[in-house]
Design a protein around this motif. Structure first.
Motif, PDB file in Angstrom:
ATOM      1  N   UNK A  65       0.859  -1.193   0.000  1.00 25.74           N
ATOM      2  CA  UNK A  65       0.000   0.000   0.000  1.00 25.74           C
ATOM      3  C   UNK A  65       0.892   1.239   0.000  1.00 25.74           C
ATOM      4  N   UNK A  66       0.586   2.154  -0.915  1.00 25.00           N
ATOM      5  CA  UNK A  66       1.363   3.389  -1.015  1.00 25.00           C
ATOM      6  C   UNK A  66       0.446   4.572  -0.717  1.00 25.00           C
ATOM      7  N   UNK A  67       0.850   5.374   0.267  1.00 21.89           N
ATOM      8  CA  UNK A  67       0.075   6.567   0.627  1.00 21.89           C
ATOM      9  C   UNK A  67       1.001   7.782   0.548  1.00 21.89           C
ATOM     10  N   UNK A  68       0.557   8.797  -0.213  1.00 18.92           N
ATOM     11  CA  UNK A  68       1.294  10.060  -0.292  1.00 18.92           C
ATOM     12  C   UNK A  68       0.379  11.153   0.240  1.00 18.92           C
ATOM     13  N   UNK A  69       0.876  11.888   1.218  1.00 20.83           N
ATOM     14  CA  UNK A  69       0.060  12.925   1.853  1.00 20.83           C
ATOM     15  C   UNK A  69       0.699  14.297   1.660  1.00 20.83           C
ATOM     16  N   UNK A  70      -0.153  15.276   1.418  1.00 22.32           N
ATOM     17  CA  UNK A  70       0.292  16.671   1.400  1.00 22.32           C
ATOM     18  C   UNK A  70      -0.199  17.287   2.701  1.00 22.32           C
ATOM     19  N   UNK A  71       0.729  17.880   3.411  1.00 25.79           N
ATOM     20  CA  UNK A  71       0.423  18.421   4.737  1.00 25.79           C
ATOM     21  C   UNK A  71       0.821  19.884   4.767  1.00 25.79           C
ATOM     22  N   UNK A  72       0.012  20.692   5.424  1.00 26.65           N
ATOM     23  CA  UNK A  72       0.384  22.099   5.625  1.00 26.65           C
ATOM     24  C   UNK A  72       0.216  22.442   7.095  1.00 26.65           C
ATOM     25  N   UNK A  73       1.115  23.280   7.586  1.00 27.85           N
ATOM     26  CA  UNK A  73       1.049  23.671   8.998  1.00 27.85           C
ATOM     27  C   UNK A  73       0.668  25.141   9.114  1.00 27.85           C
ATOM     28  N   UNK A  74       0.181  25.483  10.282  1.00 20.88           N
ATOM     29  CA  UNK A  74      -0.136  26.895  10.540  1.00 20.88           C
ATOM     30  C   UNK A  74       1.121  27.747  10.422  1.00 20.88           C
ATOM     31  N   UNK A  75       2.266  27.201  10.834  1.00 21.82           N
ATOM     32  CA  UNK A  75       3.533  27.953  10.736  1.00 21.82           C
ATOM     33  C   UNK A  75       3.860  28.278   9.283  1.00 21.82           C
ATOM     34  N   UNK A  76       3.604  27.329   8.363  1.00 16.61           N
ATOM     35  CA  UNK A  76       3.858  27.590   6.942  1.00 16.61           C
ATOM     36  C   UNK A  76       2.939  28.689   6.413  1.00 16.61           C
ATOM     37  N   UNK A  77       1.677  28.655   6.845  1.00 18.12           N
ATOM     38  CA  UNK A  77       0.722  29.695   6.424  1.00 18.12           C
ATOM     39  C   UNK A  77       1.209  31.064   6.921  1.00 18.12           C
ATOM     40  N   UNK A  78       1.613  31.111   8.177  1.00 14.47           N
ATOM     41  CA  UNK A  78       2.091  32.377   8.750  1.00 14.47           C
ATOM     42  C   UNK A  78       3.340  32.873   8.015  1.00 14.47           C
ATOM     43  N   UNK A  79       4.243  31.949   7.677  1.00 15.02           N
ATOM     44  CA  UNK A  79       5.444  32.341   6.922  1.00 15.02           C
ATOM     45  C   UNK A  79       5.062  32.916   5.561  1.00 15.02           C
ATOM     46  N   UNK A  80       4.121  32.247   4.887  1.00 15.04           N
ATOM     47  CA  UNK A  80       3.681  32.724   3.567  1.00 15.04           C
ATOM     48  C   UNK A  80       3.020  34.090   3.676  1.00 15.04           C
ATOM     49  N   UNK A  81       2.204  34.280   4.709  1.00 13.59           N
ATOM     50  CA  UNK A  81       1.569  35.585   4.915  1.00 13.59           C
ATOM     51  C   UNK A  81       2.620  36.658   5.183  1.00 13.59           C
ATOM     52  N   UNK A  82       3.645  36.307   5.953  1.00 15.37           N
ATOM     53  CA  UNK A  82       4.730  37.262   6.220  1.00 15.37           C
ATOM     54  C   UNK A  82       5.446  37.652   4.930  1.00 15.37           C
ATOM     55  N   UNK A  83       5.708  36.644   4.062  1.00 12.96           N
ATOM     56  CA  UNK A  83       6.333  36.922   2.759  1.00 12.96           C
ATOM     57  C   UNK A  83       5.449  37.844   1.928  1.00 12.96           C
ATOM     58  N   UNK A  84       4.129  37.549   1.929  1.00 12.79           N
ATOM     59  CA  UNK A  84       3.192  38.381   1.160  1.00 12.79           C
ATOM     60  C   UNK A  84       3.201  39.815   1.662  1.00 12.79           C
ATOM     61  N   UNK A  85       3.204  39.993   2.979  1.00 12.87           N
ATOM     62  CA  UNK A  85       3.200  41.353   3.547  1.00 12.87           C
ATOM     63  C   UNK A  85       4.433  42.129   3.086  1.00 12.87           C
ATOM     64  N   UNK A  86       5.595  41.459   3.089  1.00 13.13           N
ATOM     65  CA  UNK A  86       6.831  42.138   2.673  1.00 13.13           C
ATOM     66  C   UNK A  86       6.791  42.488   1.183  1.00 13.13           C
ATOM     67  N   UNK A  87       6.356  41.524   0.350  1.00  9.65           N
ATOM     68  CA  UNK A  87       6.309  41.765  -1.098  1.00  9.65           C
ATOM     69  C   UNK A  87       5.299  42.851  -1.430  1.00  9.65           C
ATOM     70  N   UNK A  88       4.122  42.782  -0.799  1.00  8.76           N
ATOM     71  CA  UNK A  88       3.076  43.776  -1.077  1.00  8.76           C
ATOM     72  C   UNK A  88       3.493  45.170  -0.604  1.00  8.76           C
ATOM     73  N   UNK A  89       4.242  45.245   0.486  1.00  2.00           N
ATOM     74  CA  UNK A  89       4.724  46.547   0.973  1.00  2.00           C
ATOM     75  C   UNK A  89       5.629  47.188  -0.072  1.00  2.00           C
ATOM     76  N   UNK A  90       6.571  46.403  -0.600  1.00  4.03           N
ATOM     77  CA  UNK A  90       7.478  46.934  -1.630  1.00  4.03           C
ATOM     78  C   UNK A  90       6.691  47.310  -2.893  1.00  4.03           C
TER      79      UNK A  90
END
Length: 198
Positions: A65-90
């Motif tokens: 049996x082969x199982x592949x899972x995609x997982x996302x964490x709240x920390x990753x979401x927060x990091x992405x939001x932080x990146x967006x804030x910096x890019x959008x500011x510039x």
């Protein structure tokens, strides 16, 4: 059984899990403690849709049996939001220049700003949709007293007008929309992200 999480092989020892459903339940309970959740499942090479999830629950776990899972964490979401804030500011610092650049024949520079805006907004919307998986975080993201969905319903109309003005080469409307409609809304997004991601 073979397991991959976010494309990386993971060694796993099964305890009392006999079915795919048993395993998925145990896995989800374990990652919830890390403020993470599963966003995608591939079972034996076949992507499992939300509608199919009940159908796979009782499938027995076998050696192959082969199982592949995609997982996302709240920390990753927060990091992405932080990146967006910096890019959008510039980016927001250049919004008032778009009309001047077009009028000066520097269409390439103007469209570089616009393309960056389109790419960054697409990325932000994708991450914002995933943030719904973490309700405590999602509820903190408000702009001008509106939740994300209401905010974007309003913003989408302005972006459509902006696109139309660009296609008609209406530099006055392009400039007005960029400076007086889009820029203040970008600032609202930036302020909200800086507030929720600290």
């Amino acid at each position: 059984m073979k397991l991959k999480v976010n494309d990386s092989p993971v060694d796993i020892t099964l305890e009392n899990e006999k079915t795919v459903g048993d395993f998925l339940k145990s896995f989800e309970e374990a990652i919830e403690k890390e403020d993470a959740t599963t966003t995608g499942i591939v079972l034996n090479g076949k992507s499992v849709s939300a509608e199919d999830i009940d159908d796979i629950q009782k499938e027995p776990l076998e050696d192959d049996t082969s199982i592949e899972l995609t997982v996302i964490s709240k920390a990753q979401i927060l990091d992405s939001f932080g990146d967006s804030a910096r890019t959008l500011t510039a980016l927001n610092e250049n919004m008032g220049e778009i009309s001047v650049l077009i009028q000066s024949g520097k269409d390439g520079e103007a469209f570089a700003i616009i393309n960056t805006l389109a790419d960054e907004m697409a990325k932000f919307v994708r991450v914002a949709r995933l943030s719904v998986l973490f309700p405590d975080l999602y509820e903190k993201i408000t702009m001008d007293g509106k939740d994300l969905s209401d905010f974007f319903e309003d913003f989408y109309g302005i972006l459509k007008d902006f696109e139309q003005a660009l296609s008609e080469k209406d530099t006055v409307t392009v400039g007005d929309l960029a400076e007086y409609e889009i820029s203040p809304r970008l600032q609202q997004i930036i302020d909200s992200l800086n507030g929720c991601c600290r």
